[in-house]
Design an enzyme around this catalytic site. Sequence first.
Site, PDB file in Angstrom:
ATOM      1  N   HIS A 172      -5.523  36.501  10.242  1.00  0.00           N
ATOM      2  CA  HIS A 172      -6.006  37.115   9.010  1.00  0.00           C
ATOM      3  C   HIS A 172      -7.526  37.269   9.087  1.00  0.00           C
ATOM      4  O   HIS A 172      -8.219  36.367   9.566  1.00  0.00           O
ATOM      5  CB  HIS A 172      -5.637  36.260   7.799  1.00  0.00           C
ATOM      6  CG  HIS A 172      -4.197  35.858   7.775  1.00  0.00           C
ATOM      7  ND1 HIS A 172      -3.171  36.764   7.641  1.00  0.00           N
ATOM      8  CD2 HIS A 172      -3.606  34.641   7.899  1.00  0.00           C
ATOM      9  CE1 HIS A 172      -2.013  36.122   7.669  1.00  0.00           C
ATOM     10  NE2 HIS A 172      -2.254  34.837   7.827  1.00  0.00           N
TER      11      HIS A 172
ATOM     12  N   GLU B 288      -6.010  29.655   4.851  1.00  0.00           N
ATOM     13  CA  GLU B 288      -4.744  29.084   4.392  1.00  0.00           C
ATOM     14  C   GLU B 288      -4.508  27.704   4.990  1.00  0.00           C
ATOM     15  O   GLU B 288      -5.195  27.277   5.920  1.00  0.00           O
ATOM     16  CB  GLU B 288      -3.579  30.011   4.749  1.00  0.00           C
ATOM     17  CG  GLU B 288      -3.398  30.249   6.232  1.00  0.00           C
ATOM     18  CD  GLU B 288      -2.370  31.340   6.536  1.00  0.00           C
ATOM     19  OE1 GLU B 288      -1.782  31.898   5.596  1.00  0.00           O
ATOM     20  OE2 GLU B 288      -2.166  31.627   7.722  1.00  0.00           O
TER      21      GLU B 288
ATOM     22  N   HIS C 217      -2.286  32.480  15.028  1.00  0.00           N
ATOM     23  CA  HIS C 217      -1.285  31.470  14.684  1.00  0.00           C
ATOM     24  C   HIS C 217       0.109  32.086  14.588  1.00  0.00           C
ATOM     25  O   HIS C 217       0.263  33.305  14.472  1.00  0.00           O
ATOM     26  CB  HIS C 217      -1.638  30.790  13.361  1.00  0.00           C
ATOM     27  CG  HIS C 217      -1.709  31.730  12.191  1.00  0.00           C
ATOM     28  ND1 HIS C 217      -2.854  32.431  11.870  1.00  0.00           N
ATOM     29  CD2 HIS C 217      -0.784  32.102  11.271  1.00  0.00           C
ATOM     30  CE1 HIS C 217      -2.635  33.169  10.795  1.00  0.00           C
ATOM     31  NE2 HIS C 217      -1.378  32.997  10.415  1.00  0.00           N
TER      32      HIS C 217
ATOM     33  N   ARG D 185      -0.870  41.687  12.959  1.00  0.00           N
ATOM     34  CA  ARG D 185       0.185  41.226  13.865  1.00  0.00           C
ATOM     35  C   ARG D 185      -0.212  41.572  15.298  1.00  0.00           C
ATOM     36  O   ARG D 185      -0.487  42.728  15.618  1.00  0.00           O
ATOM     37  CB  ARG D 185       1.509  41.888  13.478  1.00  0.00           C
ATOM     38  CG  ARG D 185       2.737  41.289  14.140  1.00  0.00           C
ATOM     39  CD  ARG D 185       4.016  41.989  13.670  1.00  0.00           C
ATOM     40  NE  ARG D 185       4.243  41.814  12.251  1.00  0.00           N
ATOM     41  CZ  ARG D 185       4.295  42.817  11.377  1.00  0.00           C
ATOM     42  NH1 ARG D 185       4.137  44.066  11.774  1.00  0.00           N
ATOM     43  NH2 ARG D 185       4.514  42.578  10.102  1.00  0.00           N
TER      44      ARG D 185
END
Length: 319
Positions: A103, A120, A178, A198
Amino acid sequence: MKAYPIQFEAILKERIWGGTKLKDYLNKPIISEITGESWEISTVPGDISVVANGDLKGRNLNEIIADFPKEILGERVLENFGQQFPLLFKFIDAREDLSIQLHPNDELAKKRHNSFGKTEMWYVMQAEEQSRLVVGFKKASNQKEYVQHLENNSLLELLEEIPVKAGDVFFLETGTIHAIGSGVLIAEIQQTSDVTYRLYDWGRVDAEGKSRELHTELALEAINYELTPSKITYTANENQATELVHCPYFNTDALPVDGTVKWKSHEGSFTVFMCAEGKVTFTVEGVTYTYQKGDTVLIPAEISSIVIEGKATLLEIFL
């Protein structure tokens, strides 16, 4: 408004990699055998959470914040974020490996997508014996090395794969490559954003034989090529809050309850509790509410104290 603990209707998402653990473990009313996510509290456009209980039932989160901004968010949150609810809460069931992804940070996300970035954290709620997470590089890398391995389908050779078990915690700064591995059920706390790049999707195709879009070029500038340790080591003590994550976007504590806890609010901020295990009651001004594993509840900033009773593991999130 008389403040009370607010729950929301789960926003359930089918995913190509999803399964049935959201129902089997968390009692969510899943929509198919490939349900991958339950968005517990969200103000992502198109996915605004709707109140499931009490006097505000049927109204969405943006509406009730507009009517009661200080009471729900708290003064400090209003000063920093305005009336934008700043966080997104999810449970994620990975029956198969998720794509390798990342991200962007706030600056890049604002420039490209008019969005927040997505810092996150993950709390592992359940994991199969061989389950693992992909988190960052094994050692510092660079764009040239990364592209070479991506083109050779050998990206995993550069990345850190970590075996996991229930209770493990990971903090993922923006730019960290990740992936959630198969067999893992997690609670995810993040900035309000749905921007994902992605990188690699295991050659997977959907029911129509189509591959999902990759974001190879967009990702190059967003990747953090440095070594970024992400696993959080902690020791939780019964009936005491233990810090897991403290960052500019949110704070998360583990609160293992066994008996009674007299909880006090965090001045100027709402609090969210996610029940990771067990069952508890919250008593607020003489009214008792019951929560169990898989429940998520928003405590408006106006509520100053709660008597928590039972035996459970709670995640406590605040700003």
